[in-house]
Design an enzyme around this catalytic site. Structure first.
Site, PDB file in Angstrom:
ATOM      1  CB  ALA A   9      11.368  -4.397  11.882  1.00 23.13           C
ATOM      2  CG  LEU A  35      14.333  -8.263  10.324  1.00 21.30           C
ATOM      3  CD1 LEU A  35      15.768  -8.370  10.821  1.00 21.30           C
ATOM      4  CD2 LEU A  35      13.805  -6.846  10.571  1.00 21.30           C
ATOM      5  CB  ILE A  60       3.238 -13.973  11.144  1.00 16.63           C
ATOM      6  CG1 ILE A  60       2.937 -13.660   9.668  1.00 16.63           C
ATOM      7  CG2 ILE A  60       3.716 -12.731  11.888  1.00 16.63           C
ATOM      8  CD1 ILE A  60       1.709 -12.761   9.476  1.00 16.63           C
ATOM      9  CB  SER A  83       2.469  -3.039   3.285  1.00 18.44           C
ATOM     10  OG  SER A  83       3.724  -2.436   3.026  1.00 18.44           O
ATOM     11  CB  THR A 123      -5.834  -1.554   4.462  1.00 14.56           C
ATOM     12  OG1 THR A 123      -5.842  -0.455   3.551  1.00 14.56           O
ATOM     13  CG2 THR A 123      -6.107  -2.826   3.663  1.00 14.56           C
ATOM     14  CG  ASP A 124      -8.223   3.183   3.102  1.00 19.01           C
ATOM     15  OD1 ASP A 124      -7.291   2.442   2.719  1.00 19.01           O
ATOM     16  OD2 ASP A 124      -8.252   4.405   2.869  1.00 19.01           O
ATOM     17  CD  GLU A 125      -4.859   0.135  -0.727  1.00 16.57           C
ATOM     18  OE1 GLU A 125      -4.790  -0.771  -1.564  1.00 16.57           O
ATOM     19  OE2 GLU A 125      -3.933   0.925  -0.510  1.00 16.57           O
ATOM     20  CE1 TYR A 147      -1.494  -4.530   1.757  1.00 17.22           C
ATOM     21  CE2 TYR A 147      -2.933  -2.859   0.810  1.00 17.22           C
ATOM     22  CZ  TYR A 147      -2.252  -3.385   1.889  1.00 17.22           C
ATOM     23  OH  TYR A 147      -2.341  -2.757   3.124  1.00 17.22           O
ATOM     24  CB  SER A 148      -7.000  -4.296  -1.443  1.00 19.75           C
ATOM     25  OG  SER A 148      -7.269  -4.464  -2.804  1.00 19.75           O
ATOM     26  CE  LYS A 151      -3.752  -5.702   5.639  1.00 22.83           C
ATOM     27  NZ  LYS A 151      -2.855  -6.025   6.784  1.00 22.83           N
TER      28      LYS A 151
HETATM   29  P1  NAD Z   1       5.672  -2.160   5.966  1.00 23.16           P
HETATM   30  O1  NAD Z   1       5.788  -2.862   4.658  1.00 23.16           O
HETATM   31  O2  NAD Z   1       6.468  -0.926   6.209  1.00 23.16           O
HETATM   32  O3  NAD Z   1       6.043  -3.175   7.153  1.00 23.16           O
HETATM   33  C1  NAD Z   1       5.642  -4.506   7.159  1.00 23.16           C
HETATM   34  C2  NAD Z   1       6.526  -5.255   8.170  1.00 23.16           C
HETATM   35  O4  NAD Z   1       6.078  -6.614   8.228  1.00 23.16           O
HETATM   36  C3  NAD Z   1       8.013  -5.289   7.795  1.00 23.16           C
HETATM   37  O5  NAD Z   1       8.806  -4.993   8.919  1.00 23.16           O
HETATM   38  C4  NAD Z   1       8.241  -6.721   7.336  1.00 23.16           C
HETATM   39  O6  NAD Z   1       9.551  -7.191   7.571  1.00 23.16           O
HETATM   40  C5  NAD Z   1       7.202  -7.464   8.190  1.00 23.16           C
HETATM   41  N1  NAD Z   1       6.807  -8.751   7.604  1.00 23.16           N
HETATM   42  C6  NAD Z   1       6.431  -8.993   6.322  1.00 23.16           C
HETATM   43  N2  NAD Z   1       6.146 -10.294   6.163  1.00 23.16           N
HETATM   44  C7  NAD Z   1       6.316 -10.883   7.380  1.00 23.16           C
HETATM   45  C8  NAD Z   1       6.147 -12.199   7.861  1.00 23.16           C
HETATM   46  N3  NAD Z   1       5.756 -13.204   7.052  1.00 23.16           N
HETATM   47  N4  NAD Z   1       6.382 -12.451   9.166  1.00 23.16           N
HETATM   48  C9  NAD Z   1       6.793 -11.458   9.999  1.00 23.16           C
HETATM   49  N5  NAD Z   1       6.989 -10.190   9.592  1.00 23.16           N
HETATM   50  C10 NAD Z   1       6.745  -9.903   8.299  1.00 23.16           C
HETATM   51  O7  NAD Z   1       4.119  -1.903   6.160  1.00 23.16           O
HETATM   52  P2  NAD Z   1       3.354  -0.722   6.919  1.00 23.16           P
HETATM   53  O8  NAD Z   1       3.066   0.362   5.969  1.00 23.16           O
HETATM   54  O9  NAD Z   1       4.019  -0.450   8.205  1.00 23.16           O
HETATM   55  O10 NAD Z   1       1.962  -1.457   7.202  1.00 23.16           O
HETATM   56  C11 NAD Z   1       1.765  -2.222   8.388  1.00 23.16           C
HETATM   57  C12 NAD Z   1       0.369  -2.808   8.361  1.00 23.16           C
HETATM   58  O11 NAD Z   1      -0.595  -1.772   8.275  1.00 23.16           O
HETATM   59  C13 NAD Z   1       0.109  -3.734   7.183  1.00 23.16           C
HETATM   60  O12 NAD Z   1      -0.670  -4.808   7.655  1.00 23.16           O
HETATM   61  C14 NAD Z   1      -0.691  -2.874   6.213  1.00 23.16           C
HETATM   62  O13 NAD Z   1      -1.540  -3.659   5.426  1.00 23.16           O
HETATM   63  C15 NAD Z   1      -1.470  -2.003   7.187  1.00 23.16           C
HETATM   64  N6  NAD Z   1      -1.876  -0.689   6.683  1.00 23.16           N
HETATM   65  C16 NAD Z   1      -0.935   0.152   6.144  1.00 23.16           C
HETATM   66  C17 NAD Z   1      -1.321   1.415   5.733  1.00 23.16           C
HETATM   67  C18 NAD Z   1      -0.321   2.380   5.137  1.00 23.16           C
HETATM   68  O14 NAD Z   1      -0.717   3.446   4.656  1.00 23.16           O
HETATM   69  N7  NAD Z   1       0.959   2.100   5.157  1.00 23.16           N
HETATM   70  C19 NAD Z   1      -2.662   1.829   5.844  1.00 23.16           C
HETATM   71  C20 NAD Z   1      -3.593   0.937   6.399  1.00 23.16           C
HETATM   72  C21 NAD Z   1      -3.182  -0.316   6.826  1.00 23.16           C
HETATM   73  O1  TDX Z   2       5.459   6.469  -7.635  1.00 20.23           O
HETATM   74  C1  TDX Z   2       4.256   6.553  -7.349  1.00 20.23           C
HETATM   75  N1  TDX Z   2       3.444   7.369  -8.091  1.00 20.23           N
HETATM   76  C2  TDX Z   2       2.110   7.498  -7.860  1.00 20.23           C
HETATM   77  O2  TDX Z   2       1.414   8.246  -8.566  1.00 20.23           O
HETATM   78  C3  TDX Z   2       3.658   5.825  -6.249  1.00 20.23           C
HETATM   79  C4  TDX Z   2       4.501   4.925  -5.401  1.00 20.23           C
HETATM   80  C5  TDX Z   2       2.317   5.978  -6.017  1.00 20.23           C
HETATM   81  N2  TDX Z   2       1.558   6.773  -6.799  1.00 20.23           N
HETATM   82  C6  TDX Z   2       0.107   6.886  -6.507  1.00 20.23           C
HETATM   83  C7  TDX Z   2      -0.656   5.585  -6.401  1.00 20.23           C
HETATM   84  C8  TDX Z   2      -1.736   5.921  -5.406  1.00 20.23           C
HETATM   85  O3  TDX Z   2      -2.822   6.552  -6.048  1.00 20.23           O
HETATM   86  O4  TDX Z   2       0.013   7.470  -5.208  1.00 20.23           O
HETATM   87  C9  TDX Z   2      -1.079   6.930  -4.473  1.00 20.23           C
HETATM   88  C10 TDX Z   2      -0.549   6.312  -3.191  1.00 20.23           C
HETATM   89  O5  TDX Z   2       0.213   5.197  -3.542  1.00 20.23           O
HETATM   90  P1  TDX Z   2       0.946   4.265  -2.455  1.00 20.23           P
HETATM   91  O6  TDX Z   2       1.820   5.114  -1.606  1.00 20.23           O
HETATM   92  O7  TDX Z   2       1.541   3.116  -3.171  1.00 20.23           O
HETATM   93  O8  TDX Z   2      -0.279   3.833  -1.527  1.00 20.23           O
HETATM   94  P2  TDX Z   2      -1.665   3.085  -1.849  1.00 20.23           P
HETATM   95  O9  TDX Z   2      -1.578   2.294  -3.085  1.00 20.23           O
HETATM   96  O10 TDX Z   2      -2.757   4.091  -1.734  1.00 20.23           O
HETATM   97  O11 TDX Z   2      -1.703   2.063  -0.594  1.00 20.23           O
HETATM   98  C11 TDX Z   2      -1.320   2.526   0.724  1.00 20.23           C
HETATM   99  O12 TDX Z   2      -2.424   2.842   1.522  1.00 20.23           O
HETATM  100  C12 TDX Z   2      -3.189   1.803   2.091  1.00 20.23           C
HETATM  101  C13 TDX Z   2      -0.427   1.512   1.440  1.00 20.23           C
HETATM  102  O13 TDX Z   2       0.666   1.169   0.607  1.00 20.23           O
HETATM  103  C14 TDX Z   2      -1.191   0.295   1.856  1.00 20.23           C
HETATM  104  O14 TDX Z   2      -0.351  -0.586   2.602  1.00 20.23           O
HETATM  105  C15 TDX Z   2      -2.355   0.714   2.715  1.00 20.23           C
HETATM  106  O15 TDX Z   2      -3.165  -0.377   3.028  1.00 20.23           O
END
Ligand code: NAD
Ligand code: TDX
Length: 332
Positions: A9, A35, A60, A83, A123-125, A147-148, A151
């Site tokens: 979701a 959720l 989970i 995340s 994640t790349d982090e 966070y990282s 992960k």
């Molecule tokens: P998001 O925060 O939008 O979504 C996370 C989802 O997980 C939500 O729907 C939340 O309700 C659900 N969730 C959280 N805790 C839970 C639990 N205990 N049990 C079941 N569901 C749960 O995150 P996203 O940006 O969609 O990221 C998804 C995945 O991809 C994450 O594992 C994140 O680390 C990874 N990822 C994200 C990015 C990015 O740029 N967003 C990049 C690389 C990897």
């Molecule tokens: O208000 C802001 N101002 C700002 O300068 C926010 C929210 C972010 N930033 C900067 C921080 C980072 O350098 O922007 C960059 C991106 O920030 P985020 O969107 O928070 O992403 P990041 O911290 O890079 O992490 C994201 O990428 C890898 C995702 O949130 C992670 O879930 C994923 O694993």
């Protein structure tokens, strides 16, 4: 094929479920999602009556529930996670519980009942920051935020289940995603929606941090590709090949929405702010996968989506997360 998608979701998970339902007729998907603040069933409203799709609300980390669901699963894709880096700095507890312990519960159920494929969305982090070059899949992990680090723990735990128990695990490490349905606490949706409202865009530090941006559907496509062509026990980097500073992203958004430079405000930096992430995607490219969305096209699609779907984000932005930001970054 029966899929269990966890965290479906959320932003990437909901895009992935749409991707699967469009691509495959003969498919069953269960979406297990707790959720949390980031989970939003509106992301899946258009498919909620699709007979191939079922939503289960749950954690989970719930051993009994996961046990029952895994017995109905061929492929498990674990997106569920806390995340957001900023939240992990303020309140790391939930990151440990979900990202590490939750992944452990999923792996244990798969060890007990068997599975055809377990995909851990990492994640790349996990590599940490680098000023030059790009990390390969065998580069050391140096995560630097709670966070990282969580992960990275889950990533290596999943790997250990392959080595120790021969579980068919694949791990993906993707760069920063952007696109529709991303929670407006992350850089791009926050800045696009703030710009649409004529509000300030809070740039952390000097705005020189670099991220490699990938359109969310390219990430979904890469996950599908490794499920069909990847090797068990392997890690795959996924990147968009679009490195941009945060200032460059800010300027693109302001220009596209015809908003003034004066909306830019420089605020207190994120503690431990990683300067640059970069992944080397040669491994996946050599297998025949590459992203399809050019950055300019993806950004246009994304900005247009937030412009057209103001109800979606206005509901979210009127809620609790704004207070969190005001507190953390002393912004109004
Ligand atoms: P998001 O925060 O939008 O979504 C996370 C989802 O997980 C939500 O729907 C939340 O309700 C659900 N969730 C959280 N805790 C839970 C639990 N205990 N049990 C079941 N569901 C749960 O995150 P996203 O940006 O969609 O990221 C998804 C995945 O991809 C994450 O594992 C994140 O680390 C990874 N990822 C994200 C990015 C990015 O740029 N967003 C990049 C690389 C990897
Ligand atoms: O208000 C802001 N101002 C700002 O300068 C926010 C929210 C972010 N930033 C900067 C921080 C980072 O350098 O922007 C960059 C991106 O920030 P985020 O969107 O928070 O992403 P990041 O911290 O890079 O992490 C994201 O990428 C890898 C995702 O949130 C992670 O879930 C994923 O694993």
């Amino acid at each position: 094929m029966r899929y269990l998608v966890t965290g479906g979701a959320g932003f990437i998970g909901s895009n992935y479920i749409h991707y699967l339902l469009e691509k495959y007729q003969d498919i069953k998907i269960i979406n297990l999602d707790k959720l949390t603040y980031a989970g939003n069933l509106e992301n899946l409203k258009d498919v909620e009556n699709d007979s191939r799709y079922k939503f289960v609300k749950g954690d989970i980390g719930d051993v009994k529930l996961v046990d029952a669901l895994v017995q109905q699963t061929d492929v498990l894709v674990n997106f569920a996670a806390e995340s957001h880096v900023d939240r992990s700095i303020g309140t790391p507890d939930a990151f440990i519980k979900t990202d590490i312990f939750g992944t452990f519960v999923l792996l244990e159920a798969c060890r007990k009942h068997g599975i055809q494929k377990f995909v851990q969305i990492s994640t790349d982090e996990v590599y940490g920051s680098t000023l030059k070059g790009a990390f390969r899949e065998d580069s050391p992990l140096m995560p630097s935020s709670p966070y990282s680090a969580s992960k990275a723990g889950a990533d290596r735990l999943a790997y250990s289940y392959h080595v120790t128990y021969n579980l068919p695990v694949i791990i993906t490490r993707c760069s920063n995603n952007y696109g529709p349905n991303q929670y407006p606490e992350k850089l791009i949706p926050l800045f696009v929606t703030n710009a649409l409202e004529g509000k300030n865009l809070p740039i952390y530090g000097a705005g020189k941090n670099v991220r490699d941006w990938i359109y969310v559907l390219d990430h979904c496509d890469a996950v599908d590709f490794v499920i069909h062509h990847g090797k068990d026990g392997e890690v795959y980097n996924i990147g968009g090949g679009n490195e941009r500073t945060n200032l460059e992203i800010t300027d693109i958004i302001l220009k596209e929405l015809d908003q003034p430079e004066t909306l830019k405000v420089f605020v207190k930096d994120r503690p431990g702010h990683d300067l640059r992430y970069a992944v080397d995607c040669t491994k996946l490219k050599q297998m025949g996968w590459q992203p399809q969305y050019e950055f300019e096209k993806g950004m246009k699609l994304t900005i247009d989506w937030y412009t057209a779907n103001q109800d979606w984000w206005k509901k979210i932005k009127s809620g609790e997360y704004l207070n969190y930001y005001r507190q953390q970054y002393q912004i109004s």
